[in-house]
Each structure stands twice: as structure tokens, then as C-alpha cells.
Design a protein around this motif. Structure first.
Motif, PDB file in Angstrom:
ATOM      1  N   GLN A  81      45.418  34.752  35.347  1.00 34.72           N
ATOM      2  CA  GLN A  81      44.259  35.437  35.946  1.00 34.72           C
ATOM      3  C   GLN A  81      43.099  34.466  36.189  1.00 34.72           C
ATOM      4  OE1 GLN A  81      43.461  39.612  34.417  1.00 34.72           O
ATOM      5  NE2 GLN A  81      44.290  38.671  32.587  1.00 34.72           N
ATOM      6  N   VAL A  82      42.799  33.646  35.192  1.00 33.89           N
ATOM      7  CA  VAL A  82      41.670  32.711  35.337  1.00 33.89           C
ATOM      8  C   VAL A  82      42.096  31.485  36.137  1.00 33.89           C
ATOM      9  CG1 VAL A  82      40.046  31.229  34.078  1.00 33.89           C
ATOM     10  CG2 VAL A  82      40.525  33.540  33.251  1.00 33.89           C
ATOM     11  N   GLY A  83      43.296  30.959  35.861  1.00 36.33           N
ATOM     12  CA  GLY A  83      43.772  29.770  36.582  1.00 36.33           C
ATOM     13  C   GLY A  83      43.844  29.998  38.078  1.00 36.33           C
ATOM     14  N   TYR A  84      44.324  31.156  38.474  1.00 37.36           N
ATOM     15  CA  TYR A  84      44.452  31.498  39.894  1.00 37.36           C
ATOM     16  C   TYR A  84      43.078  31.502  40.571  1.00 37.36           C
ATOM     17  CZ  TYR A  84      45.438  34.494  43.951  1.00 37.36           C
ATOM     18  OH  TYR A  84      45.541  35.011  45.222  1.00 37.36           O
ATOM     19  N   GLU A  85      42.101  32.103  39.897  1.00 34.31           N
ATOM     20  CA  GLU A  85      40.745  32.175  40.471  1.00 34.31           C
ATOM     21  C   GLU A  85      40.068  30.804  40.466  1.00 34.31           C
ATOM     22  OE1 GLU A  85      39.248  34.640  41.941  1.00 34.31           O
ATOM     23  OE2 GLU A  85      40.545  36.330  41.422  1.00 34.31           O
ATOM     24  N   LEU A  86      40.378  29.988  39.452  1.00 37.05           N
ATOM     25  CA  LEU A  86      39.742  28.663  39.377  1.00 37.05           C
ATOM     26  C   LEU A  86      40.093  27.828  40.599  1.00 37.05           C
ATOM     27  CD1 LEU A  86      40.159  27.653  35.623  1.00 37.05           C
ATOM     28  CD2 LEU A  86      37.984  27.757  36.891  1.00 37.05           C
ATOM     29  N   GLU A  87      41.350  27.905  41.030  1.00 37.69           N
ATOM     30  CA  GLU A  87      41.756  27.093  42.169  1.00 37.69           C
ATOM     31  C   GLU A  87      40.871  27.401  43.371  1.00 37.69           C
ATOM     32  OE1 GLU A  87      46.112  27.178  42.652  1.00 37.69           O
ATOM     33  OE2 GLU A  87      45.869  25.440  43.966  1.00 37.69           O
ATOM     34  N   ARG A  88      40.495  28.673  43.512  1.00 37.88           N
ATOM     35  CA  ARG A  88      39.622  29.094  44.610  1.00 37.88           C
ATOM     36  C   ARG A  88      38.168  28.652  44.346  1.00 37.88           C
ATOM     37  NH1 ARG A  88      39.863  34.943  46.926  1.00 37.88           N
ATOM     38  NH2 ARG A  88      41.240  35.272  45.167  1.00 37.88           N
ATOM     39  N   SER A  89      37.670  28.913  43.131  1.00 37.05           N
ATOM     40  CA  SER A  89      36.246  28.667  42.847  1.00 37.05           C
ATOM     41  C   SER A  89      35.883  27.184  42.814  1.00 37.05           C
ATOM     42  CB  SER A  89      35.860  29.275  41.496  1.00 37.05           C
ATOM     43  OG  SER A  89      36.104  30.644  41.477  1.00 37.05           O
ATOM     44  N   LEU A  90      36.852  26.323  42.498  1.00 37.30           N
ATOM     45  CA  LEU A  90      36.544  24.892  42.329  1.00 37.30           C
ATOM     46  C   LEU A  90      36.555  24.130  43.647  1.00 37.30           C
ATOM     47  CD1 LEU A  90      38.729  24.172  39.153  1.00 37.30           C
ATOM     48  CD2 LEU A  90      36.230  24.353  39.226  1.00 37.30           C
ATOM     49  N   GLN A  91      36.971  24.811  44.734  1.00 37.25           N
ATOM     50  CA  GLN A  91      37.042  24.105  46.023  1.00 37.25           C
ATOM     51  C   GLN A  91      35.694  23.452  46.347  1.00 37.25           C
ATOM     52  OE1 GLN A  91      39.833  23.484  47.632  1.00 37.25           O
ATOM     53  NE2 GLN A  91      40.884  24.679  46.045  1.00 37.25           N
ATOM     54  N   ASP A 147      34.070  31.560  38.844  1.00 30.80           N
ATOM     55  CA  ASP A 147      32.841  31.205  39.576  1.00 30.80           C
ATOM     56  C   ASP A 147      31.800  30.617  38.621  1.00 30.80           C
ATOM     57  OD1 ASP A 147      33.813  32.015  41.989  1.00 30.80           O
ATOM     58  OD2 ASP A 147      32.670  33.888  42.079  1.00 30.80           O
ATOM     59  N   THR A 148      31.696  31.181  37.432  1.00 31.42           N
ATOM     60  CA  THR A 148      30.692  30.702  36.480  1.00 31.42           C
ATOM     61  C   THR A 148      31.086  29.337  35.932  1.00 31.42           C
ATOM     62  OG1 THR A 148      30.212  33.000  35.958  1.00 31.42           O
ATOM     63  CG2 THR A 148      29.358  31.363  34.434  1.00 31.42           C
ATOM     64  N   THR A 149      32.381  29.117  35.745  1.00 33.14           N
ATOM     65  CA  THR A 149      32.843  27.791  35.319  1.00 33.14           C
ATOM     66  C   THR A 149      32.491  26.760  36.398  1.00 33.14           C
ATOM     67  OG1 THR A 149      34.684  28.814  34.132  1.00 33.14           O
ATOM     68  CG2 THR A 149      34.868  26.455  34.590  1.00 33.14           C
ATOM     69  N   ALA A 150      32.722  27.119  37.660  1.00 32.46           N
ATOM     70  CA  ALA A 150      32.404  26.203  38.770  1.00 32.46           C
ATOM     71  C   ALA A 150      30.891  25.940  38.823  1.00 32.46           C
ATOM     72  CB  ALA A 150      32.891  26.789  40.092  1.00 32.46           C
ATOM     73  N   GLN A 151      30.114  27.004  38.578  1.00 30.10           N
ATOM     74  CA  GLN A 151      28.649  26.853  38.568  1.00 30.10           C
ATOM     75  C   GLN A 151      28.214  25.901  37.449  1.00 30.10           C
ATOM     76  OE1 GLN A 151      26.736  30.666  38.070  1.00 30.10           O
ATOM     77  NE2 GLN A 151      24.698  29.740  37.954  1.00 30.10           N
ATOM     78  N   LEU A 152      28.820  26.046  36.272  1.00 28.54           N
ATOM     79  CA  LEU A 152      28.503  25.144  35.149  1.00 28.54           C
ATOM     80  C   LEU A 152      28.816  23.689  35.519  1.00 28.54           C
ATOM     81  CD1 LEU A 152      29.852  27.010  31.976  1.00 28.54           C
ATOM     82  CD2 LEU A 152      27.506  26.243  32.360  1.00 28.54           C
ATOM     83  N   ILE A 153      29.962  23.490  36.166  1.00 26.42           N
ATOM     84  CA  ILE A 153      30.347  22.127  36.543  1.00 26.42           C
ATOM     85  C   ILE A 153      29.344  21.569  37.553  1.00 26.42           C
ATOM     86  CG2 ILE A 153      32.129  20.765  37.741  1.00 26.42           C
ATOM     87  CD1 ILE A 153      34.184  22.785  36.552  1.00 26.42           C
ATOM     88  N   LYS A 154      29.000  22.400  38.541  1.00 27.00           N
ATOM     89  CA  LYS A 154      28.074  21.962  39.586  1.00 27.00           C
ATOM     90  C   LYS A 154      26.704  21.627  39.002  1.00 27.00           C
ATOM     91  CE  LYS A 154      29.015  24.756  42.976  1.00 27.00           C
ATOM     92  NZ  LYS A 154      28.860  25.963  43.802  1.00 27.00           N
ATOM     93  N   GLU A 155      26.220  22.514  38.134  1.00 25.64           N
ATOM     94  CA  GLU A 155      24.846  22.359  37.643  1.00 25.64           C
ATOM     95  C   GLU A 155      24.735  21.392  36.477  1.00 25.64           C
ATOM     96  OE1 GLU A 155      23.464  26.319  36.825  1.00 25.64           O
ATOM     97  OE2 GLU A 155      23.514  26.882  38.944  1.00 25.64           O
ATOM     98  N   GLN A 156      25.809  21.249  35.701  1.00 25.34           N
ATOM     99  CA  GLN A 156      25.696  20.473  34.458  1.00 25.34           C
ATOM    100  C   GLN A 156      26.492  19.173  34.447  1.00 25.34           C
ATOM    101  OE1 GLN A 156      23.641  21.261  32.008  1.00 25.34           O
ATOM    102  NE2 GLN A 156      23.036  23.222  32.836  1.00 25.34           N
ATOM    103  N   LEU A 157      27.589  19.110  35.213  1.00 27.38           N
ATOM    104  CA  LEU A 157      28.474  17.948  35.060  1.00 27.38           C
ATOM    105  C   LEU A 157      28.451  16.974  36.216  1.00 27.38           C
ATOM    106  CD1 LEU A 157      31.714  19.379  33.435  1.00 27.38           C
ATOM    107  CD2 LEU A 157      29.508  18.883  32.440  1.00 27.38           C
ATOM    108  N   ILE A 158      28.042  17.449  37.381  1.00 24.96           N
ATOM    109  CA  ILE A 158      28.111  16.556  38.534  1.00 24.96           C
ATOM    110  C   ILE A 158      26.728  15.974  38.797  1.00 24.96           C
ATOM    111  CG2 ILE A 158      28.541  16.430  41.021  1.00 24.96           C
ATOM    112  CD1 ILE A 158      30.678  18.528  40.692  1.00 24.96           C
TER     113      ILE A 158
END
Ligand code: NAP
Length: 309
Positions: A11-21, A196-207
Motif C-alpha cells: 500500500q505504501v510502496g505503491y504510492e511512494l513510487e508515484r509521490s517520489l517522482q 506524499d508526506t514522506t516525499a514532502q519530508l524529503i523535499k523540505e528536510q533532506l534535499i
């Protein structure tokens, strides 16, 4: 940034592939490419891919079955995440891992005797095999010394896979009356929002603008455990009623909504005991994010609006 995502069929892995684009080069693998019960394969994949960031939503999630398969559940949930984290540390990569409300025993109460949400500082005390194995995974990642985020989520659903939402929609289209447990409290959480929130964390905190590949040193500054759940608390029974309110208006229900009757945990025996209080406090996560945490009702609405079931 090279991002290795495990469990892309979940469930989460499938959505991550989309959100991390757009956040880097995404290498998403399934069980056939990286089986977490095969530790040599886990090491090989990481050494070959050489990611800057590993995201691990893969897990043994069959909570009741885990009671009769404790060794396999421990290998996948408890040992493999530690191996991933060791490999990540050796190559200077960071790791984002998902854990669960089931690390707690569900007995936390405030001074008035009401259930109180767990914070990241509360001491875990799992009451089922799944919870014990997920706690072991958290501890192994922390012990590895790898730069990590451990995101504890709960009651995950989506329009994909096996989950409470899909079970309710199926039963609601077949029956006029359902009995659902009304004395376990927690936060239903949409996998699309988690991703989406994981992607937001990466965008705002890691990159950083200067160096996209240095996720580990950026992550070290905020490393630790975070509760990542939709806000607000409910019971399975109340969640079911909200599902039918939404489904009745958006075409997911082909007949009149069923009557949802309230029952107690003891009326619905299952192999693995569940915590009565699964509430997680999200204040620590909210301090990191620029946007507020979605309520569970809003996420349910967005999930059903976005996807056909
Ligand atoms: N589901 C919940 O209610 C819930 C609640 C709290 C926390 N969590 C945590 O949230 C994370 C994501 O959960 P989810 O709901 O997305 O889980 P899920 O839908 O059950 O997906 C689990 C994923 O893990 C994979 N997997 C299982 N065993 C594996 C193995 N031996 N090797 C490689 N992959 C394996 C599955 O692959 P296959 O498709 O091949 O089986 C699937 O892709 C997990 O860490 C879970 O513990 C979930």
C-alpha cells in the motif's frame, strides 16, 4: 539522488513510487528482486544500487498470521531492516523506515482515566508478535548508527491491496448489517497521504539546493522516531460508518448503506491481541512539516475521490 524503495507492491510502496517522482532516480523493487527474508540478497541489492537514500515500506504485515510464523516475521521486520541500515551506514546513505502503533500495549491513560495519545518518548511494550518484530526492527536501525527516520504509522488503508476500507466496501455491497469493533481507538491513515508526506519530508528536510546526494548528513540533524498518522482519533466502528457516508455519495456503494452495529473486542476473537489505545500524537512531525497533518476524515474523502475501487 538515488532512492531505493522496497516493497513496491504494498500500500505504501505503491504510492511512494508515484509521490517520489521528481525527487531523484527512483529504484523501486518488489519481493522477487529483494526478499527481506534473504539477507544476502538484501546486501547485494544495496551494494549494487548504491542508493543515497533507502526507503523501506516492505514488511511482514499479516498481524494474526505472525503469531504462528514468529521466526519469519522477525527475520523480515526485525532483522532485515537492521541489515539494510548497516549497509546504508557503510555507503553513507540515509534510511527512512516505517513502523507501527502496535509497538505499544495500548494502556496509556491521562490523569482523568481517558486514553492519551502516545508520543515518541513513551516506552514501547508490544503485546503481539508483529509489534515485537517491528520494535526489534526499530532498535536494529537505531543501533546501526545509520542516519535514519523511523515513521510510526497506524491503521493503513488505500484503494489497493488488503485493508479495512476495501473489506468494508465489499461487505457493505453484500450485507445490510455489519458488526464492527468499537473499543479500539486510533487514526486511520491513507497510504497516499503517507507517501506524499514522506516525499514532502524529503523535499523540505533532506534535499539541499547545492547537493542532492547528501541525504545522510541532512537527515542526521532530524534523525529519530516520528509518529506519522492522519490527525484525529476514532474507532473501527466509527471509521466504518464514515466510510459508508462517503461511499454512499460517491458511487462506491451500489446499494443502501448497511447498518453498522458496535461490538467489543471480546466479541470478535482474533489470534493476535490488539492494543485498545493506538492513538499517536503528531506534534513532533508537525514541527517538521510546512503543511498541517490531514485529518483522517479528509484523507478518507481524498482517497475515495481520487481512486476508483
Ligand atoms: N497496514 C497497516 O495497517 C499498518 C499499520 C501500521 C504500520 N504499518 C507499517 O507500514 C509499512 C507499510 O505497510 P503497508 O500497509 O504498505 O503494507 P502492505 O500493504 O502489507 O505491503 C507490504 C509490502 O511488503 C512486502 N513484503 C512482505 N514480505 C516481504 C519479504 N519477505 N521481502 C520483500 N518484501 C516483502 C509485500 O510484498 P508482496 O506484495 O510480495 O507480499 C508488500 O509489498 C510497514 O512497515 C508496516 O509495518 C502498516
Amino acid at each position: 539522488m538515488r532512492i531505493l524503495v522496497t516493497g513496491k507492491t504494498g500500500q505504501v510502496g505503491y504510492e511512494l513510487e508515484r509521490s517520489l517522482q521528481g525527487l531523484g532516480e527512483i529504484i523501486a523493487v518488489d519481493r522477487s528482486q529483494m526478499d527481506l527474508s534473504n539477507l544476502d540478497q538484501v546486501r547485494d541489492v544495496i551494494r549494487t544500487v548504491k542508493p543515497n537514500l533507502i526507503i523501506n515500506p516492505a514488511a511482514y504485515t499479516a498481524v494474526d498470521k505472525a503469531e504462528s510464523e514468529p521466526e519469519l516475521a522477525m527475520l523480515v521486520n526485525g532483522i532485515a531492516p537492521g541489515v539494510m541500515a548497516e549497509e546504508a551506514r557503510k555507503i553513507g546513505a540515509a534510511m527512512i523506515h516505517y513502523s507501527t502503533d502496535y509497538v505499544f500495549d495500548g494502556t496509556k491513560r491521562d490523569s482523568q482515566g481517558a486514553f492519551e495519545p502516545y508520543t515518541e518518548d513513551d516506552v514501547p511494550n508490544p503485546i503481539n508478535v508483529y509489534g515485537k518484530t517491528k520494535l526489534a526492527g526499530e532498535q536494529a536501525i537505531i543501533a546501526s548508527g545509520c542516519a535514519h527516520l523511523i515513521l510510526r504509522t497506524s491503521w493503513v488503508y488505500s484503494t489497493y491491496g488488503k485493508n479495512f476500507l476495501l473489506t468494508m466496501l465489499r461487505l457493505g455491497n453484500e450485507r445490510d448489517e455489519l458488526k464492527v469493533v468499537d473499543d479500539q481507538w486510533g487514526s486511520p491513515t491513507w497510504s497516499g497521504w503517507i507517501a506524499d508526506t514522506t516525499a514532502q519530508l524529503i523535499k523540505e528536510q533532506l534535499i539541499t539546493s547545492s547537493n542532492h546526494d547528501d541525504a545522510a548528513s541532512r537527515l542526521s540533524a532530524i534523525a529519530g522516531v516520528y509518529n506519522l498518522v492522519n490527525s484525529g482519533y476514532t474507532t473501527w466502528c466509527r471509521f466504518a460508518r464514515q466510510i459508508f457516508i462517503e461511499a454512499a455519495t460517491d458511487g462506491h456503494l451500489k446499494k443502501n448503506a448497511p447498518t453498522v452495529l458496535s461490538i467489543g473486542t471480546s466479541d470478535y476473537p482474533v489470534p493476535a491481541p490488539r492494543p485498545a489505545n493506538s492513538q499517536l500524537n503528531t506534534a513532533k512531525l508537525e514541527a517538521l512539516l510546512s503543511a498541517p497533518v490531514n485529518s483522517w476524515e479528509r484523507s478518507l474523502h481524498e482517497c475515495l475521490k481520487r481512486d476508483n475501487v
